[in-house]
Design an enzyme around this catalytic site. Structure first.
Site, PDB file in Angstrom:
ATOM      1  N   ARG A 179      10.991  34.917  86.360  1.00  0.00           N
ATOM      2  CA  ARG A 179       9.796  35.127  85.533  1.00  0.00           C
ATOM      3  C   ARG A 179       9.817  34.236  84.297  1.00  0.00           C
ATOM      4  O   ARG A 179       8.780  33.681  83.898  1.00  0.00           O
ATOM      5  CB  ARG A 179       9.695  36.606  85.145  1.00  0.00           C
ATOM      6  CG  ARG A 179       9.234  37.458  86.331  1.00  0.00           C
ATOM      7  CD  ARG A 179       9.721  38.875  86.220  1.00  0.00           C
ATOM      8  NE  ARG A 179       9.211  39.720  87.296  1.00  0.00           N
ATOM      9  CZ  ARG A 179       9.743  39.792  88.527  1.00  0.00           C
ATOM     10  NH1 ARG A 179      10.790  39.027  88.852  1.00  0.00           N
ATOM     11  NH2 ARG A 179       9.233  40.603  89.437  1.00  0.00           N
ATOM     12  N   ARG A 199       9.577  36.037 106.959  1.00  0.00           N
ATOM     13  CA  ARG A 199       9.301  37.224 106.125  1.00  0.00           C
ATOM     14  C   ARG A 199       7.797  37.383 105.870  1.00  0.00           C
ATOM     15  O   ARG A 199       7.062  36.391 105.812  1.00  0.00           O
ATOM     16  CB  ARG A 199      10.114  37.132 104.834  1.00  0.00           C
ATOM     17  CG  ARG A 199      11.607  37.234 105.184  1.00  0.00           C
ATOM     18  CD  ARG A 199      12.493  37.199 103.999  1.00  0.00           C
ATOM     19  NE  ARG A 199      12.284  38.333 103.109  1.00  0.00           N
ATOM     20  CZ  ARG A 199      12.871  38.442 101.933  1.00  0.00           C
ATOM     21  NH1 ARG A 199      13.695  37.499 101.519  1.00  0.00           N
ATOM     22  NH2 ARG A 199      12.651  39.486 101.173  1.00  0.00           N
ATOM     23  N   ASP A 247      17.575  46.579  96.101  1.00  0.00           N
ATOM     24  CA  ASP A 247      18.468  45.483  96.509  1.00  0.00           C
ATOM     25  C   ASP A 247      19.913  45.939  96.712  1.00  0.00           C
ATOM     26  O   ASP A 247      20.767  45.141  97.099  1.00  0.00           O
ATOM     27  CB  ASP A 247      18.452  44.370  95.453  1.00  0.00           C
ATOM     28  CG  ASP A 247      17.133  43.610  95.465  1.00  0.00           C
ATOM     29  OD1 ASP A 247      16.452  43.608  96.510  1.00  0.00           O
ATOM     30  OD2 ASP A 247      16.791  43.014  94.423  1.00  0.00           O
ATOM     31  N   ARG A 280      23.456  39.288  99.905  1.00  0.00           N
ATOM     32  CA  ARG A 280      23.961  40.605  99.492  1.00  0.00           C
ATOM     33  C   ARG A 280      24.840  41.223 100.572  1.00  0.00           C
ATOM     34  O   ARG A 280      25.768  41.970 100.272  1.00  0.00           O
ATOM     35  CB  ARG A 280      22.807  41.530  99.129  1.00  0.00           C
ATOM     36  CG  ARG A 280      21.965  40.975  97.982  1.00  0.00           C
ATOM     37  CD  ARG A 280      21.210  42.037  97.239  1.00  0.00           C
ATOM     38  NE  ARG A 280      20.156  41.467  96.416  1.00  0.00           N
ATOM     39  CZ  ARG A 280      20.350  40.925  95.203  1.00  0.00           C
ATOM     40  NH1 ARG A 280      21.553  40.894  94.680  1.00  0.00           N
ATOM     41  NH2 ARG A 280      19.339  40.415  94.532  1.00  0.00           N
TER      42      ARG A 280
HETATM   43  C1  S3P Z   1      12.125  41.244  93.181  1.00  0.00           C
HETATM   44  C2  S3P Z   1      11.564  42.360  93.776  1.00  0.00           C
HETATM   45  C3  S3P Z   1      12.141  43.029  94.938  1.00  0.00           C
HETATM   46  C4  S3P Z   1      13.583  42.624  95.181  1.00  0.00           C
HETATM   47  C5  S3P Z   1      13.813  41.133  95.016  1.00  0.00           C
HETATM   48  C6  S3P Z   1      13.386  40.662  93.658  1.00  0.00           C
HETATM   49  C7  S3P Z   1      11.453  40.632  92.022  1.00  0.00           C
HETATM   50  O1  S3P Z   1      11.375  42.677  96.078  1.00  0.00           O
HETATM   51  O2  S3P Z   1      13.988  43.042  96.450  1.00  0.00           O
HETATM   52  O3  S3P Z   1      15.179  40.813  95.218  1.00  0.00           O
HETATM   53  O4  S3P Z   1      12.085  39.833  91.320  1.00  0.00           O
HETATM   54  O5  S3P Z   1      10.286  40.967  91.791  1.00  0.00           O
HETATM   55  P1  S3P Z   1      10.053  43.493  96.498  1.00  0.00           P
HETATM   56  O6  S3P Z   1       9.079  43.333  95.433  1.00  0.00           O
HETATM   57  O7  S3P Z   1       9.585  42.835  97.757  1.00  0.00           O
HETATM   58  O8  S3P Z   1      10.493  44.904  96.724  1.00  0.00           O
END
Ligand code: S3P
Length: 444
Positions: A29, A130, A327, A400
């Site tokens: 971000r 995905r 996660d 992971r």
């Molecule tokens: C993340 C959100 C999660 C997480 C990913 C990072 C993020 O995914 O599993 O490792 O940085 O917004 P989802 O939003 O698909 O649940």
């Protein structure tokens, strides 16, 4: 091939104090918002790993100037990013390659949907598998012009005009919510997203500290709302030092609990309440984890963790706790193999859509180590405690899973060998070295 296998032997003790690189979600971000900011931003302790390198390369292809220096900790970088404001990105010459990083692809999608130039987002074979419909459809509903290959990457963006919108997500997802909120910065009017459970709110917090108001509330039928009003004319340059990644800390936390003579300290970990599900669950299972809160860093709760070897009792996990530790299930499953009783994970169908199908992959790989695990469509049933046995296991392209199997190897009898282990460089490149520095017998 040399270095093909990571070899782990059981560890009698694990001791030390560590600081981990910046949080992956915050790093993504911060990079993306710095690329939209006015002038020169500084981001310290940014994660320097495969997934954030993917974001950096994409931003460079969009005309953003980045200087990268090694940070204070291995695996972290201090970045200086010079950008030209909300309309400063330029047309990339070739498809933007997100490697295996869904966060890079999904967050960028929210921004590219609003640009007045064409672009393409793509990734490796795993990322191409995905689901991207979850961002493409709501962005199209806003007026974005996006073509896909059957709802998967590559995604082709053409100029469009974004309209105000309301979205009710069927599954909580910070990536989808963030993509929509980012597109909302370029939309005239409101962009409103509801989730059934509240996912990590880093985008909301970071926008707020940059002076962009984000409203949040809860409604009985629609769930948790986050809303931005655009267009946002200007984001000021960022000056941030990121706290450490709780999802990387999770591997060391569980190692500290299940290795017999262990005592670990983890410094400056991000303790955003939507990321602390694993800590809450482990503590409820009897884990000796002390949390010492420190002052918030840029709107994010932060603290030090003190972890000691513990005797764990089984637990049941469902509902919003799943979102708060989304996660952490591969490493949680390792902890559950050492807990007395039957641990049941439900409402976690999303795990099938992560870097691997984490329900099948975790069960099959840990079963090779003689764990007793059954799968359900939406989760796992783990019987414990069991004495794990070293085995030849496979990371299956999932960073992971690679690290979780390494932690399992610390308590398994004999040698554990992990194929494809280098995928852990996606998020935590120096993990094996860190384990070794804490006293583990790890070779590569
Ligand atoms: C993340 C959100 C999660 C997480 C990913 C990072 C993020 O995914 O599993 O490792 O940085 O917004 P989802 O939003 O698909 O649940």
């Amino acid at each position: 091939m040399k270095n093909e296998l990571l070899k782990i032997h059981p560890s009698a003790s694990l001791r030390g104090s560590v600081t981990l690189p910046g949080d992956k979600s915050l790093s993504h971000r911060a990079l993306l918002l710095a690329a939209l900011a006015d002038g020169t931003s500084h981001i310290r302790n940014c994660l320097k790993a495969g997934v954030t390198e993917a974001m950096i390369e994409c931003l460079q292809s969009l005309g953003v100037a980045l200087e990268i220096e090694n940070g204070a900790f291995t695996g972290s970088a201090d970045l200086t990013i010079t950008a030209q404001g909300m309309s400063g990105l330029t047309r990339p010459e070739k498809p933007l390659y997100c490697r295996g990083s869904a966060t890079t692809l999904r967050l960028l999608a929210g921004v590219l949907a609003a640009q007045q130039f064409e672009s393409t987002l793509d990734g490796n074979d795993r990322l191409r598998m995905r689901p991207m419909d979850r961002i493409v459809k709501p962005l199209q509903q806003k007026g974005a012009v996006i073509r896909t290959a059957n709802g998967n990457a590559p995604l082709f963006f053409s100029p469009g005009r974004l309209n105000p919108s309301e979205h009710v997500l069927s599954v909580a997802s910070a990536q989808v919510k963030s993509a929509l909120l980012l597109s909302g910065l370029f939309t005239e009017g409101k962009t409103l997203v509801f989730e059934p459970h509240k996912s990590r709110d880093h985008t909301e917090r970071m926008l707020r500290i940059l002076g962009v108001p984000v409203s949040e509330w809860e409604e009985p039928k629609k769930g948790y709302a986050a809303e931005v009003t655009g267009p946002v004319e200007r984001i000021p340059a960022l000056d941030l030092k990121l706290p450490s990644d709780p999802s990387s800390a999770a591997f060391l936390v569980v190692a500290g609990l299940i290795v017999p003579d262990a005592e670990l300290q983890l410094q400056d970990v991000c303790l955003n309440p939507h990321r602390t599900g694993l800590l809450d669950v482990l503590i409820s299972m009897g884990a000796n984890i002390r949390i010492e809160p420190s002052p918030d860093i840029h709107g994010e709760p932060t603290g030090n963790l003190y972890v000691k070897s513990s005797t764990l009792a089984a637990s049941e996990i469902r509902g919003d706790t799943v979102t708060r530790m989304i996660d952490e299930f591969p490493i949680f499953a390792v902890a559950a193999t050492q807990a007395t009783g039957i641990t049941v994970i439900s409402d976690a169908r999303e795990l099938r859509l992560k870097e691997s199908d984490r329900i099948s992959a975790v069960a099959e790989e840990l079963t090779k180590m003689e764990a007793k695990i059954d799968t359900k469509p939406d989760g796992l049933i783990i019987h414990g405690p069991v004495s794990l046995k070293g085995a030849d296991v496979d990371a299956r392209g999932d960073h992971r899973l690679a690290m979780s199997l390494a932690v399992a190897g610390l308590t398994a009898q004999g040698e554990t060998t992990i194929r494809g282990w280098r995928v852990l460089e996606d998020s935590f490149p120096h993990f094996p070295e860190m384990l070794r520095n804490l006293g583990a017998d790890v070779q590569w």
